[in-house]
Scaffold this motif. Structure first.
Motif, PDB file in Angstrom:
ATOM      1  N   ARG A  93       8.897  -6.074  -1.222  1.00 61.77           N
ATOM      2  CA  ARG A  93       8.748  -6.000  -2.683  1.00 61.77           C
ATOM      3  C   ARG A  93       7.879  -4.818  -3.100  1.00 61.77           C
ATOM      4  NH1 ARG A  93      12.750  -7.351  -2.979  1.00 61.77           N
ATOM      5  NH2 ARG A  93      12.813  -7.799  -0.773  1.00 61.77           N
ATOM      6  N   ALA A  94       7.156  -4.193  -2.156  1.00 60.60           N
ATOM      7  CA  ALA A  94       6.194  -3.144  -2.498  1.00 60.60           C
ATOM      8  C   ALA A  94       6.812  -1.748  -2.340  1.00 60.60           C
ATOM      9  CB  ALA A  94       4.951  -3.252  -1.619  1.00 60.60           C
ATOM     10  N   GLY A  95       6.524  -0.880  -3.299  1.00 63.28           N
ATOM     11  CA  GLY A  95       6.926   0.527  -3.191  1.00 63.28           C
ATOM     12  C   GLY A  95       8.411   0.738  -3.126  1.00 63.28           C
ATOM     13  N   ARG A  96       9.136   0.166  -4.077  1.00 62.46           N
ATOM     14  CA  ARG A  96      10.591   0.244  -4.018  1.00 62.46           C
ATOM     15  C   ARG A  96      11.166   1.479  -4.731  1.00 62.46           C
ATOM     16  NH1 ARG A  96      13.023  -4.265  -2.196  1.00 62.46           N
ATOM     17  NH2 ARG A  96      14.937  -3.870  -3.381  1.00 62.46           N
ATOM     18  N   LYS A  97      10.306   2.239  -5.396  1.00 64.56           N
ATOM     19  CA  LYS A  97      10.806   3.445  -6.094  1.00 64.56           C
ATOM     20  C   LYS A  97      10.006   4.666  -5.639  1.00 64.56           C
ATOM     21  CE  LYS A  97      13.908   1.179  -8.389  1.00 64.56           C
ATOM     22  NZ  LYS A  97      15.338   1.297  -8.047  1.00 64.56           N
ATOM     23  N   ASP A  98       9.427   5.381  -6.588  1.00 67.83           N
ATOM     24  CA  ASP A  98       8.766   6.645  -6.266  1.00 67.83           C
ATOM     25  C   ASP A  98       7.378   6.457  -5.658  1.00 67.83           C
ATOM     26  OD1 ASP A  98      10.977   7.907  -7.344  1.00 67.83           O
ATOM     27  OD2 ASP A  98      10.128   7.934  -9.358  1.00 67.83           O
ATOM     28  N   LYS A  99       6.675   5.421  -6.074  1.00 60.38           N
ATOM     29  CA  LYS A  99       5.304   5.227  -5.609  1.00 60.38           C
ATOM     30  C   LYS A  99       5.291   4.489  -4.276  1.00 60.38           C
ATOM     31  CE  LYS A  99       3.523   5.091 -10.336  1.00 60.38           C
ATOM     32  NZ  LYS A  99       2.851   4.288 -11.381  1.00 60.38           N
ATOM     33  N   GLU A 100       4.468   4.992  -3.354  1.00 66.73           N
ATOM     34  CA  GLU A 100       4.408   4.393  -2.020  1.00 66.73           C
ATOM     35  C   GLU A 100       3.767   3.005  -2.082  1.00 66.73           C
ATOM     36  OE1 GLU A 100       2.868   5.512   2.490  1.00 66.73           O
ATOM     37  OE2 GLU A 100       2.758   6.981   0.863  1.00 66.73           O
ATOM     38  N   GLY A 101       4.321   2.078  -1.319  1.00 67.08           N
ATOM     39  CA  GLY A 101       3.825   0.716  -1.330  1.00 67.08           C
ATOM     40  C   GLY A 101       2.912   0.407  -0.153  1.00 67.08           C
TER      41      GLY A 101
END
Length: 372
Positions: free
Chosen positions: A222-230
């Motif tokens: 669920r974490a970092g699914r787009k541009d921002k690192e999860g």
């Protein structure tokens, strides 16, 4: 063999980076002298939460236990509040100060003093989502947070309402049980915190390691699914378990090999086939007697080994006592499991012919997903 083929998806869509996973050993966390309260937020998890909240990003916290505390115990005499209808301890819920059974729905008011010794030293032990929510408000005052579990989503559109508001950014923190572990895609979520990875890992089921790996892999996704690192922080008292070791590196293939090694040594599936025969009824002596009589019809054979009959791990649910027999058939001596299934059918036919017990139900589960 060669019946199945592994189809892997090693990369996320658009080559989005997998989240960095940190495993926190709760045994090394500083304890509060004189306090029995469990550690809910480790130093690392609090640090990461501070960073994400300051950046205006969102957080998902996962704990697969609802309620406030999983155990109500007297520290003077050892009394534990248990369900009257199930062989299970009652969970304390803060709203209404109720003790509830999550299997049959039974509930009663939490006592002010011990029913056995009248001591007032009652200790609410364990971590449920309500306890985490209370701690959240204390540690992060003013930060909008929402809890999502069976107690907050009873309405027809309960799930959608919470997720829609979280998606619009009305909440910075989403706290929940298994329902937040999969299928959610929120681009602003950059941190997932697993409060306790041990709740699934310590179940008395040979698939506990597999389920833990599966669940943690899902929630970590669920974490970092787009541009921002999860990032993901997993808290545990068993950091050396191979399930957690391979979750950390997103390494399914090595987890699979380690799990197979354990299964091979114990001759558990997939190196054997399993049949779970469950007996349940309102009188324990009748259930025990019927299970023994059924077992007598299962003559020892080289194609399978029999475990039981014994009380099931959950030995009583909804006023029904539960006994079980496990049959583990060898794939060498009975490759397709036909001889074992025939032995079960024969035993059932003999049982029905010789014994008539309407109060005891018998169910047969081939290749069970759970043996609890």
């Amino acid at each position: 063999m060669n019946k199945y083929t592994l189809l892997s998806l090693p990369n996320r869509i658009d080559d989005v980076r997998m989240p960095a996973i940190h495993v926190v050993d709760l045994r090394r966390e500083p304890k509060i002298i004189g306090s029995h309260d469990p550690i809910i937020f480790s130093r690392l998890l609090r640090q990461k939460m501070d960073e994400k909240l300051a950046a205006g990003e969102q957080i998902i916290l996962f704990q697969n236990r609802r309620g406030f505390a999983t155990l109500c115990k007297c520290t003077t005499c050892g009394y534990i509040a248990r369900c009257e209808h199930c062989d299970i301890s009652l969970t304390f819920h803060l709203r209404g100060r109720l003790l509830k059974c999550h299997y049959c729905g039974y509930q009663r008011k939490a006592p002010e003093q011990c029913p056995q010794c009248q001591s007032r030293d009652l200790y609410m032990r364990g971590i449920g989502t309500q306890r985490i929510e209370e701690e959240l408000h204390a540690l992060f005052p003013g930060v909008p947070a929402v809890r999502m579990d069976m107690d907050t989503t009873r309405g027809r559109h309960g799930h959608d309402a919470i997720l829609s508001r979280f998606g619009r950014g009305e909440f910075q923190i989403l706290l929940g049980t298994q329902m937040v572990a999969k299928g959610l895609d929120f681009p602003r979520v950059t941190l997932v915190g697993v409060i306790s990875a041990d709740s699934e890992l310590l179940f008395p089921d040979f698939r506990a390691g597999e389920r833990t790996f599966q669940l943690l892999t899902q929630v970590a996704g669920r974490a970092g699914r787009k541009d921002k690192e999860g990032e993901v922080v997993i808290q545990t008292y068993t950091p050396d378990h191979y399930s957690l070791f391979y979750v950390r590196s997103h390494d399914y293939e090595h987890f699979f090999k380690a799990e197979l090694k354990d299964r091979r040594e114990l001759d558990y599936p997939p190196y054997s086939r399993m049949i779970n025969i469950l007996f349940r009824g309102p009188r324990e002596e009748a259930v025990a007697r019927v299970s023994r009589r059924y077992a007598e019809g299962l003559q020892p054979q080289t194609c399978f080994r029999m475990l039981g009959p014994v009380p099931a791990t959950l030995s009583k649910i909804e006023n029904n006592f539960r006994y079980q027999i496990l049959l583990i058939s060898s794939k060498q001596n009975d490759p397709g499991g036909q001889k074992t299934r025939e032995a079960v059918r024969s035993a059932m036919a003999q049982f029905k012919e010789r014994h008539r017990s309407r109060e005891v139900q018998v169910s047969i589960d081939v290749d069970p997903t759970s043996i609890l």
